[in-house]
Every structure is written in C-alpha cells, then in structure tokens.
Enzyme design. Sequence first.
Site, PDB file in Angstrom:
ATOM      1  N   LYS A  83      37.727  13.910  93.979  1.00 56.58           N
ATOM      2  CA  LYS A  83      36.989  15.153  94.070  1.00 56.58           C
ATOM      3  C   LYS A  83      37.930  16.337  94.327  1.00 56.58           C
ATOM      4  O   LYS A  83      37.537  17.482  94.232  1.00 56.58           O
ATOM      5  CB  LYS A  83      35.980  15.061  95.219  1.00 56.58           C
ATOM      6  CG  LYS A  83      34.969  13.968  95.083  1.00 56.58           C
ATOM      7  CD  LYS A  83      34.152  13.862  96.377  1.00 56.58           C
ATOM      8  CE  LYS A  83      33.358  12.589  96.414  1.00 56.58           C
ATOM      9  NZ  LYS A  83      32.748  12.391  97.761  1.00 56.58           N
ATOM     10  N   GLY A  84      39.180  16.031  94.653  1.00 53.91           N
ATOM     11  CA  GLY A  84      40.103  17.069  95.116  1.00 53.91           C
ATOM     12  C   GLY A  84      40.368  18.188  94.135  1.00 53.91           C
ATOM     13  O   GLY A  84      40.567  19.329  94.528  1.00 53.91           O
ATOM     14  N   GLU A  86      45.360  17.583  88.724  1.00 54.77           N
ATOM     15  CA  GLU A  86      45.272  16.903  90.023  1.00 54.77           C
ATOM     16  C   GLU A  86      45.538  17.908  91.146  1.00 54.77           C
ATOM     17  O   GLU A  86      46.292  18.864  90.976  1.00 54.77           O
ATOM     18  CB  GLU A  86      46.281  15.738  90.019  1.00 54.77           C
ATOM     19  CG  GLU A  86      46.490  14.997  91.299  1.00 54.77           C
ATOM     20  CD  GLU A  86      45.275  14.237  91.835  1.00 54.77           C
ATOM     21  OE1 GLU A  86      44.207  14.848  91.933  1.00 54.77           O
ATOM     22  OE2 GLU A  86      45.430  13.059  92.202  1.00 54.77           O
ATOM     23  N   ASP A  87      44.938  17.665  92.295  1.00 59.09           N
ATOM     24  CA  ASP A  87      45.085  18.607  93.407  1.00 59.09           C
ATOM     25  C   ASP A  87      46.477  18.550  94.038  1.00 59.09           C
ATOM     26  O   ASP A  87      47.137  19.559  94.221  1.00 59.09           O
ATOM     27  CB  ASP A  87      44.005  18.356  94.483  1.00 59.09           C
ATOM     28  CG  ASP A  87      43.922  16.896  94.942  1.00 59.09           C
ATOM     29  OD1 ASP A  87      44.678  16.056  94.429  1.00 59.09           O
ATOM     30  OD2 ASP A  87      43.093  16.602  95.829  1.00 59.09           O
ATOM     31  N   GLU A  93      51.678  13.258  96.443  1.00 63.65           N
ATOM     32  CA  GLU A  93      52.497  12.922  97.612  1.00 63.65           C
ATOM     33  C   GLU A  93      53.345  11.701  97.258  1.00 63.65           C
ATOM     34  O   GLU A  93      54.452  11.839  96.757  1.00 63.65           O
ATOM     35  CB  GLU A  93      51.622  12.675  98.845  1.00 63.65           C
ATOM     36  CG  GLU A  93      52.472  12.527 100.105  1.00 63.65           C
ATOM     37  CD  GLU A  93      51.669  12.349 101.370  1.00 63.65           C
ATOM     38  OE1 GLU A  93      50.464  12.059 101.319  1.00 63.65           O
ATOM     39  OE2 GLU A  93      52.281  12.485 102.449  1.00 63.65           O
ATOM     40  N   LYS A 145      53.865  17.740  97.397  1.00 57.44           N
ATOM     41  CA  LYS A 145      54.366  17.373  98.727  1.00 57.44           C
ATOM     42  C   LYS A 145      55.470  16.354  98.466  1.00 57.44           C
ATOM     43  O   LYS A 145      55.232  15.157  98.351  1.00 57.44           O
ATOM     44  CB  LYS A 145      53.212  16.706  99.504  1.00 57.44           C
ATOM     45  CG  LYS A 145      53.118  17.085 100.958  1.00 57.44           C
ATOM     46  CD  LYS A 145      52.322  16.060 101.713  1.00 57.44           C
ATOM     47  CE  LYS A 145      50.932  16.439 102.058  1.00 57.44           C
ATOM     48  NZ  LYS A 145      50.271  15.407 102.887  1.00 57.44           N
ATOM     49  N   PHE A 150      49.258  17.535 106.753  1.00 57.59           N
ATOM     50  CA  PHE A 150      48.016  17.231 106.041  1.00 57.59           C
ATOM     51  C   PHE A 150      47.316  18.539 105.714  1.00 57.59           C
ATOM     52  O   PHE A 150      47.031  19.358 106.581  1.00 57.59           O
ATOM     53  CB  PHE A 150      47.103  16.319 106.868  1.00 57.59           C
ATOM     54  CG  PHE A 150      46.062  15.676 106.003  1.00 57.59           C
ATOM     55  CD1 PHE A 150      46.381  14.566 105.235  1.00 57.59           C
ATOM     56  CD2 PHE A 150      44.782  16.202 105.926  1.00 57.59           C
ATOM     57  CE1 PHE A 150      45.432  13.990 104.393  1.00 57.59           C
ATOM     58  CE2 PHE A 150      43.826  15.623 105.100  1.00 57.59           C
ATOM     59  CZ  PHE A 150      44.150  14.523 104.331  1.00 57.59           C
ATOM     60  N   ASP A 190      40.199  17.466 101.052  1.00 61.29           N
ATOM     61  CA  ASP A 190      39.348  17.130 102.199  1.00 61.29           C
ATOM     62  C   ASP A 190      40.082  16.314 103.250  1.00 61.29           C
ATOM     63  O   ASP A 190      41.155  15.756 103.002  1.00 61.29           O
ATOM     64  CB  ASP A 190      38.160  16.293 101.721  1.00 61.29           C
ATOM     65  CG  ASP A 190      38.573  14.846 101.401  1.00 61.29           C
ATOM     66  OD1 ASP A 190      39.566  14.672 100.664  1.00 61.29           O
ATOM     67  OD2 ASP A 190      37.932  13.911 101.905  1.00 61.29           O
ATOM     68  N   ARG A 228      36.534  20.856 102.075  1.00 61.52           N
ATOM     69  CA  ARG A 228      36.762  21.121 100.644  1.00 61.52           C
ATOM     70  C   ARG A 228      36.349  22.536 100.261  1.00 61.52           C
ATOM     71  O   ARG A 228      36.844  23.090  99.289  1.00 61.52           O
ATOM     72  CB  ARG A 228      35.926  20.161  99.784  1.00 61.52           C
ATOM     73  CG  ARG A 228      36.369  18.707  99.842  1.00 61.52           C
ATOM     74  CD  ARG A 228      35.738  17.945  98.684  1.00 61.52           C
ATOM     75  NE  ARG A 228      35.710  16.512  98.912  1.00 61.52           N
ATOM     76  CZ  ARG A 228      36.706  15.679  98.629  1.00 61.52           C
ATOM     77  NH1 ARG A 228      37.826  16.144  98.121  1.00 61.52           N
ATOM     78  NH2 ARG A 228      36.593  14.392  98.857  1.00 61.52           N
TER      79      ARG A 228
HETATM   80  P1  IMP Z   1      49.557  10.006  96.393  1.00 62.29           P
HETATM   81  O1  IMP Z   1      48.974   8.837  95.640  1.00 62.29           O
HETATM   82  O2  IMP Z   1      50.281   9.593  97.649  1.00 62.29           O
HETATM   83  O3  IMP Z   1      50.392  10.923  95.529  1.00 62.29           O
HETATM   84  O4  IMP Z   1      48.344  10.831  96.983  1.00 62.29           O
HETATM   85  C1  IMP Z   1      47.650  11.684  96.186  1.00 62.29           C
HETATM   86  C2  IMP Z   1      46.204  11.772  96.636  1.00 62.29           C
HETATM   87  O5  IMP Z   1      46.096  11.703  98.057  1.00 62.29           O
HETATM   88  C3  IMP Z   1      45.655  13.103  96.220  1.00 62.29           C
HETATM   89  O6  IMP Z   1      44.911  12.977  95.049  1.00 62.29           O
HETATM   90  C4  IMP Z   1      44.803  13.516  97.389  1.00 62.29           C
HETATM   91  O7  IMP Z   1      43.468  13.134  97.146  1.00 62.29           O
HETATM   92  C5  IMP Z   1      45.332  12.759  98.577  1.00 62.29           C
HETATM   93  N1  IMP Z   1      46.219  13.585  99.433  1.00 62.29           N
HETATM   94  C6  IMP Z   1      47.567  13.529  99.561  1.00 62.29           C
HETATM   95  N2  IMP Z   1      48.024  14.407 100.452  1.00 62.29           N
HETATM   96  C7  IMP Z   1      46.932  15.064 100.921  1.00 62.29           C
HETATM   97  C8  IMP Z   1      46.758  16.135 101.867  1.00 62.29           C
HETATM   98  O8  IMP Z   1      47.690  16.693 102.481  1.00 62.29           O
HETATM   99  N3  IMP Z   1      45.475  16.550 102.057  1.00 62.29           N
HETATM  100  C9  IMP Z   1      44.402  15.991 101.406  1.00 62.29           C
HETATM  101  N4  IMP Z   1      44.531  15.003 100.501  1.00 62.29           N
HETATM  102  C10 IMP Z   1      45.782  14.539 100.261  1.00 62.29           C
HETATM  103 MG    MG Z   2      43.109  13.852  94.471  1.00 64.77          MG
END
Ligand code: IMP
Ligand code: MG
Length: 191
Positions: A48-49, A110-111, A114, A142, A163, A170, A176
Amino acid sequence: MTGGAHCQDDLLEIVYTEPEIAQAIECMAEAIGRDYRRQPLVLLGVLKGAQCLTADLTRALIRIPDGPSPITVDFAGLSSYGGSHRSSGKIRLEKDIEVNIGGQNVVIVEDIIEGGLTLRHFQTLCSRRHPRSLRSCVLLDKPYNRRVDVTVHYVGLTVPDAFIVGYGLDYQEKYRNLPYLAKLRSQVFSE
Ligand code: IMP
Ligand code: MG
C-alpha cells in the site's frame, strides 16, 4: 482533530516537506518522460506504500511535453514487514496485477527501498511475464542495510537510517495519510 494531534506526538521530526516531495516527483517524471517519449507505458504501483506516489507521479507525467502515452496504471500488493518495523525478508504477494505486461514498457513504482528484497522479488515476478522493458522508480532510498543488489533507475530522495512514515508509508497501518515524511519515534515501535 484529536487523531491528528495524537499522531504528531509519535513523530521525531519531518524529513521531507510536501513541496520537497512534490519536487522530487517532478524530477522523476521528467526523467521517465525523457526515456519513454510518446511511448505507451505501464506503471505498476506497489501497495500500500506507493499509493500516494503512484497517484502523484501519473499526474506529473501528464504535464511532461511529449511524455509517455498512453499510460496504464495497475497495482500489486506486496508485504514484507508483517506489522513489525524490520523487514521479515519473507515477501508475500497479497494482490497480483491485472494488466498483461507482456511486450510492454513497464515501470515499477515503489515507496522505499531498504534491504532490496521486496523490489527484487517484484522485479523477478514481472520479468517472468516478458515485458518489453522493465525499470523501477523508488521515491525513497535507505541505502544503509542493502541485502541484495537491485537496480533502481529512478530515485527521488535519500532518507536517514530511521523508520520513516507518511506519504503512504505506515507503521502498523497508521500515518499513511500524513502529507509529509517524518521519522517515527523509536519508543513507538518498542512499546
Ligand atoms: P526492503 O525489502 O527491505 O527493501 O523493504 C522495502 C519495504 O519495506 C517497503 O516496500 C516498505 O513497505 C517497507 N519499509 C522499509 N523501510 C521502511 C520505513 O522506513 N518506513 C515504512 N516502511 C518501510
Ligand atoms: Mg512498499
């Protein structure tokens, strides 16, 4: 109004304001516009991000002269956090896309990235469907805890190692609706 006031107590500081987010999206739209001049383009938002980003990016693209056209928008639902503030590393496809992306130019929207697992998972899923081209657009990078190597073609802003909530992002389905991006107080997720 108590809901809004209460919510702000959970925030440490604003990381990016509404105008800063809007400007970053304009820049990404210009770059996408240059790369897909007058070509059909499918934007795939990750729920949903990326709800806010997808809505604003599609409208920013309309303002780019000779930008991509026509634009099709669809959404996939992916989850990786399972309610925690750390990614579980297990990605679930909660909702598949409905458009056929075979032979199409596709940009994933994508939002935040990380560890990179979520985006890589969705990129793999999309590429199995044989799009003509596949790129990714991410509002927030990030870069501190990357776990896998992922190519991101369009990046909006870099965020600190904290975070982040707001503008679609969210914590346990809250925040959100904030129009800006803010750091969440660590007490909120250690409670
Ligand atoms: P990744 O798989 O570690 O790259 O994480 C990506 C997903 O984790 C994103 O699509 C977000 O939904 C969530 N996410 C990562 N960091 C944050 C944050 O700081 N705040 C909120 N959601 C996050
Ligand atoms: Mg996301």
